[in-house]
Design a protein around this motif. Structure first.
Motif, PDB file in Angstrom:
ATOM      1  N   LEU A 134      14.261  -1.444  15.194  1.00 36.27           N
ATOM      2  CA  LEU A 134      14.001  -2.392  16.286  1.00 36.27           C
ATOM      3  C   LEU A 134      14.955  -3.582  16.161  1.00 36.27           C
ATOM      4  O   LEU A 134      15.250  -4.035  15.054  1.00 36.27           O
ATOM      5  CB  LEU A 134      12.557  -2.901  16.215  1.00 36.27           C
ATOM      6  CG  LEU A 134      11.461  -1.963  16.693  1.00 36.27           C
ATOM      7  CD1 LEU A 134      10.093  -2.468  16.223  1.00 36.27           C
ATOM      8  CD2 LEU A 134      11.466  -1.837  18.214  1.00 36.27           C
ATOM      9  N   ALA A 135      15.418  -4.085  17.302  1.00 31.92           N
ATOM     10  CA  ALA A 135      16.296  -5.253  17.288  1.00 31.92           C
ATOM     11  C   ALA A 135      15.951  -6.152  18.470  1.00 31.92           C
ATOM     12  O   ALA A 135      15.886  -5.692  19.614  1.00 31.92           O
ATOM     13  CB  ALA A 135      17.760  -4.822  17.360  1.00 31.92           C
ATOM     14  N   SER A 136      15.725  -7.428  18.192  1.00 28.18           N
ATOM     15  CA  SER A 136      15.431  -8.394  19.241  1.00 28.18           C
ATOM     16  C   SER A 136      16.711  -9.087  19.690  1.00 28.18           C
ATOM     17  O   SER A 136      17.420  -9.690  18.888  1.00 28.18           O
ATOM     18  CB  SER A 136      14.426  -9.441  18.747  1.00 28.18           C
ATOM     19  OG  SER A 136      14.249 -10.444  19.738  1.00 28.18           O
ATOM     20  N   LEU A 137      17.003  -8.991  21.009  1.00 28.62           N
ATOM     21  CA  LEU A 137      18.170  -9.632  21.587  1.00 28.62           C
ATOM     22  C   LEU A 137      17.777 -10.891  22.357  1.00 28.62           C
ATOM     23  O   LEU A 137      18.600 -11.475  23.071  1.00 28.62           O
ATOM     24  CB  LEU A 137      18.898  -8.670  22.530  1.00 28.62           C
ATOM     25  CG  LEU A 137      19.848  -7.628  21.903  1.00 28.62           C
ATOM     26  CD1 LEU A 137      19.140  -6.742  20.891  1.00 28.62           C
ATOM     27  CD2 LEU A 137      20.479  -6.767  22.988  1.00 28.62           C
ATOM     28  N   ASP A 138      16.517 -11.277  22.220  1.00 25.71           N
ATOM     29  CA  ASP A 138      16.005 -12.428  22.968  1.00 25.71           C
ATOM     30  C   ASP A 138      16.221 -13.702  22.154  1.00 25.71           C
ATOM     31  O   ASP A 138      15.438 -14.044  21.271  1.00 25.71           O
ATOM     32  CB  ASP A 138      14.516 -12.229  23.267  1.00 25.71           C
ATOM     33  CG  ASP A 138      13.974 -13.258  24.249  1.00 25.71           C
ATOM     34  OD1 ASP A 138      14.697 -14.246  24.524  1.00 25.71           O
ATOM     35  OD2 ASP A 138      12.852 -13.073  24.747  1.00 25.71           O
ATOM     36  N   THR A 139      17.306 -14.410  22.459  1.00 28.35           N
ATOM     37  CA  THR A 139      17.634 -15.644  21.737  1.00 28.35           C
ATOM     38  C   THR A 139      17.137 -16.881  22.469  1.00 28.35           C
ATOM     39  O   THR A 139      17.346 -18.007  21.989  1.00 28.35           O
ATOM     40  CB  THR A 139      19.158 -15.750  21.557  1.00 28.35           C
ATOM     41  OG1 THR A 139      19.791 -15.734  22.857  1.00 28.35           O
ATOM     42  CG2 THR A 139      19.690 -14.587  20.731  1.00 28.35           C
ATOM     43  N   ARG A 140      16.479 -16.693  23.610  1.00 28.37           N
ATOM     44  CA  ARG A 140      16.051 -17.838  24.416  1.00 28.37           C
ATOM     45  C   ARG A 140      14.575 -18.181  24.219  1.00 28.37           C
ATOM     46  O   ARG A 140      14.218 -19.336  24.042  1.00 28.37           O
ATOM     47  CB  ARG A 140      16.316 -17.578  25.897  1.00 28.37           C
ATOM     48  CG  ARG A 140      17.802 -17.557  26.248  1.00 28.37           C
ATOM     49  CD  ARG A 140      18.013 -17.227  27.718  1.00 28.37           C
ATOM     50  NE  ARG A 140      19.423 -17.319  28.092  1.00 28.37           N
ATOM     51  CZ  ARG A 140      20.312 -16.370  27.873  1.00 28.37           C
ATOM     52  NH1 ARG A 140      19.942 -15.251  27.247  1.00 28.37           N
ATOM     53  NH2 ARG A 140      21.574 -16.515  28.242  1.00 28.37           N
ATOM     54  N   ARG A 141      13.727 -17.170  24.263  1.00 28.86           N
ATOM     55  CA  ARG A 141      12.290 -17.448  24.155  1.00 28.86           C
ATOM     56  C   ARG A 141      11.945 -17.837  22.722  1.00 28.86           C
ATOM     57  O   ARG A 141      12.288 -17.108  21.785  1.00 28.86           O
ATOM     58  CB  ARG A 141      11.477 -16.216  24.590  1.00 28.86           C
ATOM     59  CG  ARG A 141       9.969 -16.423  24.555  1.00 28.86           C
ATOM     60  CD  ARG A 141       9.253 -15.286  25.270  1.00 28.86           C
ATOM     61  NE  ARG A 141       9.446 -14.001  24.633  1.00 28.86           N
ATOM     62  CZ  ARG A 141       8.667 -13.504  23.677  1.00 28.86           C
ATOM     63  NH1 ARG A 141       7.647 -14.216  23.219  1.00 28.86           N
ATOM     64  NH2 ARG A 141       8.902 -12.297  23.177  1.00 28.86           N
ATOM     65  N   ILE A 162      17.331 -11.197  11.295  1.00 28.19           N
ATOM     66  CA  ILE A 162      17.772 -12.226  12.231  1.00 28.19           C
ATOM     67  C   ILE A 162      18.920 -13.030  11.615  1.00 28.19           C
ATOM     68  O   ILE A 162      18.845 -13.457  10.461  1.00 28.19           O
ATOM     69  CB  ILE A 162      16.604 -13.178  12.576  1.00 28.19           C
ATOM     70  CG1 ILE A 162      15.444 -12.385  13.205  1.00 28.19           C
ATOM     71  CG2 ILE A 162      17.064 -14.291  13.508  1.00 28.19           C
ATOM     72  CD1 ILE A 162      14.156 -13.187  13.324  1.00 28.19           C
ATOM     73  N   ILE A 163      20.004 -13.224  12.399  1.00 30.17           N
ATOM     74  CA  ILE A 163      21.106 -14.098  12.004  1.00 30.17           C
ATOM     75  C   ILE A 163      21.236 -15.163  13.087  1.00 30.17           C
ATOM     76  O   ILE A 163      21.540 -14.853  14.239  1.00 30.17           O
ATOM     77  CB  ILE A 163      22.436 -13.329  11.850  1.00 30.17           C
ATOM     78  CG1 ILE A 163      22.322 -12.291  10.726  1.00 30.17           C
ATOM     79  CG2 ILE A 163      23.586 -14.292  11.584  1.00 30.17           C
ATOM     80  CD1 ILE A 163      23.578 -11.476  10.518  1.00 30.17           C
ATOM     81  N   ALA A 164      20.979 -16.401  12.723  1.00 28.33           N
ATOM     82  CA  ALA A 164      20.985 -17.489  13.697  1.00 28.33           C
ATOM     83  C   ALA A 164      22.359 -17.656  14.336  1.00 28.33           C
ATOM     84  O   ALA A 164      23.393 -17.517  13.675  1.00 28.33           O
ATOM     85  CB  ALA A 164      20.561 -18.793  13.021  1.00 28.33           C
ATOM     86  N   LEU A 189      16.541  -1.717  21.625  1.00 29.84           N
ATOM     87  CA  LEU A 189      17.021  -3.073  21.880  1.00 29.84           C
ATOM     88  C   LEU A 189      16.047  -3.790  22.808  1.00 29.84           C
ATOM     89  O   LEU A 189      15.911  -3.418  23.981  1.00 29.84           O
ATOM     90  CB  LEU A 189      18.417  -3.024  22.517  1.00 29.84           C
ATOM     91  CG  LEU A 189      19.498  -2.240  21.755  1.00 29.84           C
ATOM     92  CD1 LEU A 189      20.794  -2.235  22.549  1.00 29.84           C
ATOM     93  CD2 LEU A 189      19.708  -2.814  20.361  1.00 29.84           C
ATOM     94  N   ASP A 190      15.364  -4.797  22.290  1.00 26.39           N
ATOM     95  CA  ASP A 190      14.422  -5.599  23.075  1.00 26.39           C
ATOM     96  C   ASP A 190      15.194  -6.780  23.675  1.00 26.39           C
ATOM     97  O   ASP A 190      15.457  -7.768  23.000  1.00 26.39           O
ATOM     98  CB  ASP A 190      13.283  -6.087  22.170  1.00 26.39           C
ATOM     99  CG  ASP A 190      12.330  -7.019  22.899  1.00 26.39           C
ATOM    100  OD1 ASP A 190      12.234  -6.928  24.132  1.00 26.39           O
ATOM    101  OD2 ASP A 190      11.691  -7.858  22.227  1.00 26.39           O
TER     102      ASP A 190
END
Length: 524
Positions: A134-141, A162-164, A189-190
């Motif tokens: 699983l990978a989160s592509l949501d950098t806004r919420r 996670i890499i900031a 990819l979320d």
């Protein structure tokens, strides 16, 4: 989800089935009501017009089989068109590509995209035996990436660290590379969502798609969205090119129009539906089964599958052997109650039984609902082991203690004990025939009270609790191959499966207009 639509269409079509020859005016009048029912269910206007036009073309002047009344032919045509509108055959997630297969989840914020991503990952892990990343592509919420990390930890699924400061496109590239290095079969990819569709969102989706080349692009949509679902699906399909739909909150009390509209407008299949909040509550979408439910035909195949998933075969076999000897204590009753809850409760089971969906409201009005079962579970849970094994120990002082512990009163405890005694006595009388037979016997008696002769036998199908997984799978395939097209009255359906031996908790209740339930005392 479809109850309101089911009630409306059921009343309209039932008015036709008892008629003789149908004129074009009869069909037009019925279709006006069908159109109104679909619009009230939030089905898009363009979809409703297309649907009713196709039904009218086929219904007017249709060749009528001698053994079937014209009204029944209209019901069949409506059913077939519903199946066509929903997509004919069910289509699952396509994994036929070189590993790692990339699945891109898109949708608006608040549609349940992150939770659904974890559910899909768990389903592929448990059922397809795939290794998923699983990978989160949501950098806004805020905390979106942390939410996915916790869901991965909860389900045991790998999550990309996670890499900031990384952009969504860079995260997608890193996820695909990590999946290759880690030997993962699938990478999900979320992506980020918005509260509405805007140009920056679509540009971001297009960039991710170009960079990661997903094999599947699944649009996650809230089934409660209503009319706006059409614009949502159309816009995402035009700009990103979705391959399928995932509908969340299908267990809600919405009107169901989104499911009908989105599939018809995009031409893309609904692949999965969320039916609850648990990570395991994600199911494949089967158009024919949904159409059967909408028209009140039940869904025996899903009932068999639920039984296969939720019934503990060893425990059920041990209980059946115990019942065959005429033994049935309060521990056994608690197991039956728990088993029914796992299968969706009284309402869920009744909704899957042909012709019984309309009984749910009457049973609820009579107090025969899942709240009653929960109170009874609370009563049994407040007893000691000795009391559950030997109910004769329950004298006044013990009942007073149990009532205080369960939040009930002595009257409810007495009703439970009386009902248990009746079930135990019936088991003794049935002897060896008691195996898995309580539900068949009680539902058969209920059916005879209702005048549903075809359900009276209730013995045409085997007890599911005595079957191994291969037999259950074969039974499900047989039921699906046969189709569910019972004529009015449900004659010839044969029988329904015994689900391990009980339909407990009916007490001495009386259903409106049905007299007393078989074998149970009427209320004074």
């Amino acid at each position: 989800m479809f109850e309101n639509l089911q009630d409306r269409l059921g009343s309209i079509l039932n008015g036709l089935t008892g008629r003789g020859a149908l004129s074009e005016a009869d069909v037009s009048a019925a279709l006006r009501e069908v159109r109104r029912a679909l619009l009230e269910a939030d089905v898009a206007l363009e979809v409703v017009r297309s649907f009713t036009d196709r039904v009218r073309d086929k219904a007017v002047g249709a060749a009528v089989v001698k053994s079937i009344k014209p009204g029944q032919m209209v019901v069949k045509i409506v059913h077939d068109e519903l199946v066509e509108m929903l997509g004919n055959d069910g289509v699952g997630v396509d994994l036929a590509a070189a590993a790692p297969v990339v699945i891109m989840m898109v949708g608006l914020q608040g549609s349940g995209k992150t939770t659904t991503s974890a559910k899909v990952a768990k389903r592929l892990t448990d059922r397809e035996k795939k290794k998923v990343l699983l990978a989160s592509l949501d950098t806004r919420r805020p905390a979106a990436q942390e939410q996915l990390r916790q869901l991965g930890q909860q389900t045991g699924i790998d999550v990309l660290p996670i890499i900031a400061g990384q952009s969504p496109t860079d995260i997608a590239s890193r996820a695909v590379q990590a999946a290759k290095l880690g030997g993962h079969d699938v990478v999900i990819l979320d992506t980020a969502g918005r509260t509405h569709i805007d140009e920056p969102l679509m540009v971001e989706m297009a960039d991710i798609k170009k960079n990661s080349r997903p094999h599947e692009i699944l649009l996650v949509a809230d089934a409660l969205t209503g009319q706006d679902a059409v614009n949502l699906a159309r816009n995402f399909d035009e700009r990103v090119g979705i391959t399928g739909l995932v509908l969340t909150r299908m267990d809600g009390d919405g009107r169901g129009g989104a499911a009908l509209s989105m599939r018809a407008v995009t031409g893309k299949p609904i692949k999965l539906i969320g039916v609850g909040e648990k990570m395991t509550e994600l199911e494949e979408f089967h158009p024919r089964r949904i159409a059967d439910r909408i028209l009140g035909m039940g869904d025996i195949v899903s009932l068999v599958e639920k039984a296969a998933e939720n019934i503990d075969a060893e425990k059920a076999a041990a209980m059946a052997a115990k019942m065959a000897k005429g033994k049935f204590d309060l521990n056994d009753l608690a197991d039956q109650l728990s088993q029914m809850q796992k299968m969706g409760g009284m309402g869920g089971i009744m909704g899957l039984m042909p012709g019984m969906a309309g009984m749910k409201d009457k049973m609820a009005a009579a107090g025969l609902d899942d709240k009653l079962f929960k109170r009874q579970m609370a009563i049994i849970s407040s007893m000691t082991k000795a009391e559950r094994s030997n109910p004769d120990l329950l004298k006044h002082s013990r009942k007073k203690r149990i009532a205080a512990g369960s939040g009930t009163d002595a009257a409810e405890i007495n009703k439970l004990l009386k009902m248990h005694r009746q079930m135990a006595d019936m088991m003794k009388m049935m002897g060896g025939k008691g195996k898995g037979g309580m539900m068949k016997q009680m539902m058969g008696g209920l059916a005879s009270k209702m005048g549903l002769g075809g359900l009276g036998g209730m013995g045409g199908m085997p007890d599911l609790s005595s079957m191994d997984p291969k037999q259950l799978e074969a039974l499900a395939k047989q039921a699906e191959a046969a189709g569910l097209k019972p004529p009015p009255g449900l004659g010839g359906m044969g029988g329904l499966p015994g689900l391990g031996g009980g339909l407990p908790g009916l007490g001495g209740a009386k259903l409106p207009g049905l007299g007393g339930l078989p074998g149970l005392p009427k209320k004074k």
